[in-house]
Design a protein around this motif. Structure first.
Motif, PDB file in Angstrom:
ATOM      1  N   ALA A  48       0.933  -1.203   0.011  1.00 27.22           N
ATOM      2  CA  ALA A  48       0.057   0.089   0.041  1.00 27.22           C
ATOM      3  C   ALA A  48       0.783   1.133  -0.036  1.00 27.22           C
ATOM      4  O   ALA A  48       1.936   1.468   0.845  1.00 27.22           O
ATOM      5  CB  ALA A  48      -0.934   0.093   1.005  1.00 27.22           C
ATOM      6  N   GLY A  49       0.640   2.150  -0.963  1.00 28.26           N
ATOM      7  CA  GLY A  49       1.456   3.351  -0.987  1.00 28.26           C
ATOM      8  C   GLY A  49       2.704   3.424  -1.726  1.00 28.26           C
ATOM      9  O   GLY A  49       3.333   4.147  -2.136  1.00 28.26           O
ATOM     10  N   TYR A  50       2.899   2.253  -2.489  1.00 27.59           N
ATOM     11  CA  TYR A  50       4.039   2.010  -3.114  1.00 27.59           C
ATOM     12  C   TYR A  50       3.914   3.032  -4.377  1.00 27.59           C
ATOM     13  O   TYR A  50       2.727   3.031  -5.079  1.00 27.59           O
ATOM     14  CB  TYR A  50       4.280   0.483  -3.768  1.00 27.59           C
ATOM     15  N   SER A  51       4.801   3.757  -4.515  1.00 23.70           N
ATOM     16  CA  SER A  51       4.824   4.868  -5.693  1.00 23.70           C
ATOM     17  C   SER A  51       5.713   4.354  -7.051  1.00 23.70           C
ATOM     18  O   SER A  51       6.857   4.311  -6.759  1.00 23.70           O
ATOM     19  CB  SER A  51       5.386   5.960  -5.348  1.00 23.70           C
ATOM     20  N   PHE A  52       4.765   3.908  -7.881  1.00 24.50           N
ATOM     21  CA  PHE A  52       5.572   3.440  -9.285  1.00 24.50           C
ATOM     22  C   PHE A  52       6.219   4.705  -9.925  1.00 24.50           C
ATOM     23  O   PHE A  52       5.791   5.924  -9.801  1.00 24.50           O
ATOM     24  CB  PHE A  52       4.398   2.889 -10.348  1.00 24.50           C
ATOM     25  N   ALA A  53       7.046   4.543 -10.609  1.00 29.99           N
ATOM     26  CA  ALA A  53       8.030   5.667 -11.186  1.00 29.99           C
ATOM     27  C   ALA A  53       7.140   6.528 -11.999  1.00 29.99           C
ATOM     28  O   ALA A  53       7.334   7.497 -12.418  1.00 29.99           O
ATOM     29  CB  ALA A  53       9.220   4.970 -11.940  1.00 29.99           C
ATOM     30  N   ASN A  54       6.261   5.750 -12.889  1.00 27.33           N
ATOM     31  CA  ASN A  54       5.228   6.524 -13.631  1.00 27.33           C
ATOM     32  C   ASN A  54       3.896   5.698 -13.534  1.00 27.33           C
ATOM     33  O   ASN A  54       3.741   4.571 -13.816  1.00 27.33           O
ATOM     34  CB  ASN A  54       5.769   6.238 -15.227  1.00 27.33           C
ATOM     35  N   PRO A  55       3.095   6.422 -12.772  1.00 28.42           N
ATOM     36  CA  PRO A  55       1.844   6.095 -12.601  1.00 28.42           C
ATOM     37  C   PRO A  55       1.236   5.322 -13.398  1.00 28.42           C
ATOM     38  O   PRO A  55       0.875   5.654 -14.663  1.00 28.42           O
ATOM     39  CB  PRO A  55       0.915   7.128 -11.916  1.00 28.42           C
ATOM     40  N   GLY A  56       0.595   4.028 -13.130  1.00 29.29           N
ATOM     41  CA  GLY A  56      -0.168   2.954 -14.126  1.00 29.29           C
ATOM     42  C   GLY A  56       0.806   2.293 -15.007  1.00 29.29           C
ATOM     43  O   GLY A  56       0.445   1.457 -15.522  1.00 29.29           O
ATOM     44  N   TYR A  57       2.212   2.564 -14.904  1.00 31.80           N
ATOM     45  CA  TYR A  57       3.248   1.686 -15.547  1.00 31.80           C
ATOM     46  C   TYR A  57       4.276   0.842 -14.876  1.00 31.80           C
ATOM     47  O   TYR A  57       4.451   1.319 -13.507  1.00 31.80           O
ATOM     48  CB  TYR A  57       3.766   2.717 -16.570  1.00 31.80           C
ATOM     49  N   PHE A  58       4.765  -0.130 -15.268  1.00 38.66           N
ATOM     50  CA  PHE A  58       5.756  -0.611 -14.808  1.00 38.66           C
ATOM     51  C   PHE A  58       7.193  -0.149 -15.466  1.00 38.66           C
ATOM     52  O   PHE A  58       7.118  -0.660 -16.899  1.00 38.66           O
ATOM     53  CB  PHE A  58       5.572  -2.407 -14.756  1.00 38.66           C
ATOM     54  N   THR A  59       7.836   0.390 -15.082  1.00 36.82           N
ATOM     55  CA  THR A  59       8.901   1.002 -15.562  1.00 36.82           C
ATOM     56  C   THR A  59      10.185   0.246 -15.447  1.00 36.82           C
ATOM     57  O   THR A  59      10.644   0.144 -14.236  1.00 36.82           O
ATOM     58  CB  THR A  59       9.104   2.236 -15.146  1.00 36.82           C
ATOM     59  N   ASP A  92       1.807  -7.274 -17.326  1.00 37.13           N
ATOM     60  CA  ASP A  92       0.579  -7.893 -17.535  1.00 37.13           C
ATOM     61  C   ASP A  92       0.170  -8.156 -16.103  1.00 37.13           C
ATOM     62  O   ASP A  92      -1.153  -8.160 -15.623  1.00 37.13           O
ATOM     63  CB  ASP A  92       0.741  -8.859 -18.240  1.00 37.13           C
ATOM     64  N   GLY A  93       0.907  -9.070 -15.418  1.00 38.31           N
ATOM     65  CA  GLY A  93       0.556  -9.753 -14.074  1.00 38.31           C
ATOM     66  C   GLY A  93       0.120  -8.845 -13.055  1.00 38.31           C
ATOM     67  O   GLY A  93      -0.354  -9.016 -12.185  1.00 38.31           O
ATOM     68  N   LEU A  94       1.017  -7.717 -12.993  1.00 40.27           N
ATOM     69  CA  LEU A  94       0.825  -6.671 -12.192  1.00 40.27           C
ATOM     70  C   LEU A  94      -0.459  -5.644 -12.521  1.00 40.27           C
ATOM     71  O   LEU A  94      -0.714  -4.740 -11.736  1.00 40.27           O
ATOM     72  CB  LEU A  94       2.031  -5.795 -11.859  1.00 40.27           C
ATOM     73  N   GLY A  95      -0.858  -5.885 -13.543  1.00 38.66           N
ATOM     74  CA  GLY A  95      -2.277  -4.808 -14.003  1.00 38.66           C
ATOM     75  C   GLY A  95      -1.624  -3.615 -14.509  1.00 38.66           C
ATOM     76  O   GLY A  95      -2.235  -2.736 -14.423  1.00 38.66           O
ATOM     77  N   LEU A  96      -0.632  -3.720 -15.046  1.00 42.33           N
ATOM     78  CA  LEU A  96       0.105  -2.341 -15.509  1.00 42.33           C
ATOM     79  C   LEU A  96       0.580  -2.371 -16.864  1.00 42.33           C
ATOM     80  O   LEU A  96       0.569  -3.419 -17.453  1.00 42.33           O
ATOM     81  CB  LEU A  96       1.250  -2.034 -14.580  1.00 42.33           C
ATOM     82  N   GLU A  97       0.434  -1.169 -17.361  1.00 40.18           N
ATOM     83  CA  GLU A  97       1.146  -0.955 -18.854  1.00 40.18           C
ATOM     84  C   GLU A  97       2.863  -1.134 -18.596  1.00 40.18           C
ATOM     85  O   GLU A  97       3.404  -0.703 -17.473  1.00 40.18           O
ATOM     86  CB  GLU A  97       0.725   0.235 -19.463  1.00 40.18           C
ATOM     87  N   LEU A  98       3.486  -1.472 -19.682  1.00 44.61           N
ATOM     88  CA  LEU A  98       4.902  -1.565 -19.640  1.00 44.61           C
ATOM     89  C   LEU A  98       5.649  -0.203 -20.215  1.00 44.61           C
ATOM     90  O   LEU A  98       5.073   0.251 -21.474  1.00 44.61           O
ATOM     91  CB  LEU A  98       5.365  -2.807 -20.452  1.00 44.61           C
ATOM     92  N   ARG A  99       6.670   0.156 -19.631  1.00 47.26           N
ATOM     93  CA  ARG A  99       7.158   1.394 -20.123  1.00 47.26           C
ATOM     94  C   ARG A  99       8.653   0.843 -20.021  1.00 47.26           C
ATOM     95  O   ARG A  99       9.568   0.499 -18.967  1.00 47.26           O
ATOM     96  CB  ARG A  99       7.164   2.501 -19.193  1.00 47.26           C
ATOM     97  N   LEU A 100       9.350   0.590 -21.247  1.00 46.72           N
ATOM     98  CA  LEU A 100      10.750   0.323 -21.282  1.00 46.72           C
ATOM     99  C   LEU A 100      11.836   1.341 -21.559  1.00 46.72           C
ATOM    100  O   LEU A 100      11.752   2.295 -22.128  1.00 46.72           O
ATOM    101  CB  LEU A 100      11.175  -0.742 -22.446  1.00 46.72           C
ATOM    102  N   GLU A 101      12.678   1.159 -20.812  1.00 48.65           N
ATOM    103  CA  GLU A 101      13.621   2.482 -20.976  1.00 48.65           C
ATOM    104  C   GLU A 101      15.201   1.675 -21.150  1.00 48.65           C
ATOM    105  O   GLU A 101      15.682   0.853 -20.413  1.00 48.65           O
ATOM    106  CB  GLU A 101      14.031   3.236 -19.396  1.00 48.65           C
ATOM    107  N   ALA A 102      15.875   2.069 -22.335  1.00 52.96           N
ATOM    108  CA  ALA A 102      17.051   1.659 -22.725  1.00 52.96           C
ATOM    109  C   ALA A 102      18.261   2.579 -21.686  1.00 52.96           C
ATOM    110  O   ALA A 102      18.291   3.835 -21.892  1.00 52.96           O
ATOM    111  CB  ALA A 102      17.497   1.946 -24.087  1.00 52.96           C
ATOM    112  N   VAL A 103      18.878   1.654 -21.109  1.00 48.20           N
ATOM    113  CA  VAL A 103      19.980   2.599 -20.170  1.00 48.20           C
ATOM    114  C   VAL A 103      21.438   1.968 -20.503  1.00 48.20           C
ATOM    115  O   VAL A 103      21.495   0.541 -20.803  1.00 48.20           O
ATOM    116  CB  VAL A 103      19.774   2.365 -18.729  1.00 48.20           C
ATOM    117  N   ALA A 104      22.636   2.526 -20.204  1.00 44.73           N
ATOM    118  CA  ALA A 104      23.616   1.835 -20.245  1.00 44.73           C
ATOM    119  C   ALA A 104      23.859   1.102 -18.934  1.00 44.73           C
ATOM    120  O   ALA A 104      23.442   1.309 -17.976  1.00 44.73           O
ATOM    121  CB  ALA A 104      25.008   2.914 -20.293  1.00 44.73           C
TER     122      ALA A 104
END
Length: 305
Positions: A48-59, A92-104
């Motif tokens: 409860a209260g976990y703040s996703f990096a981008n609301p509604g997304y798994f980043t 999908d399993g967490l009920g979120l949209e996916l946001r992929l970030e390419a990083v070094a």
């Protein structure tokens, strides 16, 4: 030596298209992508209260640097591969949209700690040192591959005695170099011929050394060799090596230490193991043999050396 580097230049030109769309499906629309339904128990387990990096997304941070794990599609901008597909299953399993970030590679740790990313999925092996800063949800074995030329007389490498007298290409400072030096010491103590461990900075040089007969075996992370073997069709697998030999080495989804996200991620992964969706994801990329029987939160990691 001039002839060697001339041949290297020719080989580099011949394998320059790293995205071999005729080997794996590297199209940006990914028609064969595996999806899953939300896992209600996992959603309920999100603190409860976990703040996703981008609301509604798994980043998710991933490097996009190694096919077939994570690379760029034929449009040169969409991330595809086993790791983006695993990220999609978890989202999908967490009920979120996916946001992929390419990083070094050096950039994901700070991004996880700061909350810029919810997770990293980038062939991250579980180690005891990393567990001090991150939580992990395992899903795949970390394996290196032993690969030889198609016409090589070497047929199997499963134990130290099998490398006696062979010329083997390894990466400097890697786990495989450390392990094979241990294997070599075992052989020498037993009176067997020593192995010649070689190292080259560039992948094209390593492959040329193998094809030209300067080396007998190449050892590096198995996933990349699976892709190269399918693309070039001139090398074959003769064995695998755990990155944590003699122990199993786990690859995992990494999350911020103490965030509480590791448990729901592991629940999604276990649901995906049980219903076969994770196996389908890995099979799309030739990695089905590496699936773990069960996802664990913070499993035993490689020790500090």
């Amino acid at each position: 030596m001039k002839q060697f580097f001339h041949a290297l230049a020719l080989l580099t030109l011949s394998v320059a298209p790293a995205l071999a769309s005729d080997v794996f499906d590297l199209s940006p629309d990914a028609p064969g992508k595996v999806r899953r339904e939300p896992v209600e128990a996992a959603i309920a387990a999100i603190p409860a209260g976990y703040s996703f990096a981008n609301p509604g997304y798994f980043t998710v941070a991933t490097t996009g640097a190694t096919a077939p794990l994570s690379t760029y599609a034929t449009d040169a901008k969409t991330l595809v591969g086993a790791e983006p597909d695993v990220a999609q299953l978890v989202a999908d399993g967490l009920g979120l949209e996916l946001r992929l970030e390419a990083v070094a590679w050096p950039d994901w740790p700070l991004g996880i700690v700061s909350g810029k990313y919810d997770a990293v999925i980038s062939n991250v092996g579980v180690t005891e040192e990393r567990k001090e800063k991150y939580d992990f949800s395992s899903y795949r074995q970390g394996l290196h591959g032993f690969y030889v030329k198609q016409d090589s007389p070497v047929t199997s490498i499963t134990e130290p005695a099998d490398i006696a007298g062979l010329r083997i290409i390894v990466g400097v400072g890697t786990n495989q170099e450390r392990i094979l030096r241990e294997w070599d010491a075992i052989n020498v103590k037993a009176g067997l011929a020593g192995a010649d461990l070689q190292s080259y900075d560039e992948e094209a040089t390593r492959l040329l050394s193998l094809q030209s007969g300067r080396a007998d075996v190449i050892v590096q992370p198995r996933a990349s060799l699976i892709f190269i073997a399918a693309r070039d069709r001139n090398i074959r697998e003769v064995g695998t090596l755990s990155a944590g030999w003699p122990e199993r080495s786990d690859v995992a989804v990494g999350t911020r230490k103490g965030s509480g996200l590791a448990d729901p991620v592991s629940q999604v992964l276990n649901a995906s193991i049980e219903d076969g969706s994770l196996a389908k994801v890995l099979a799309r990329w030739g990695l089905e043999d590496e699936i773990l029987p069960r996802s664990e939160v913070n499993p035993r990691g490689l020790p500090k050396y």
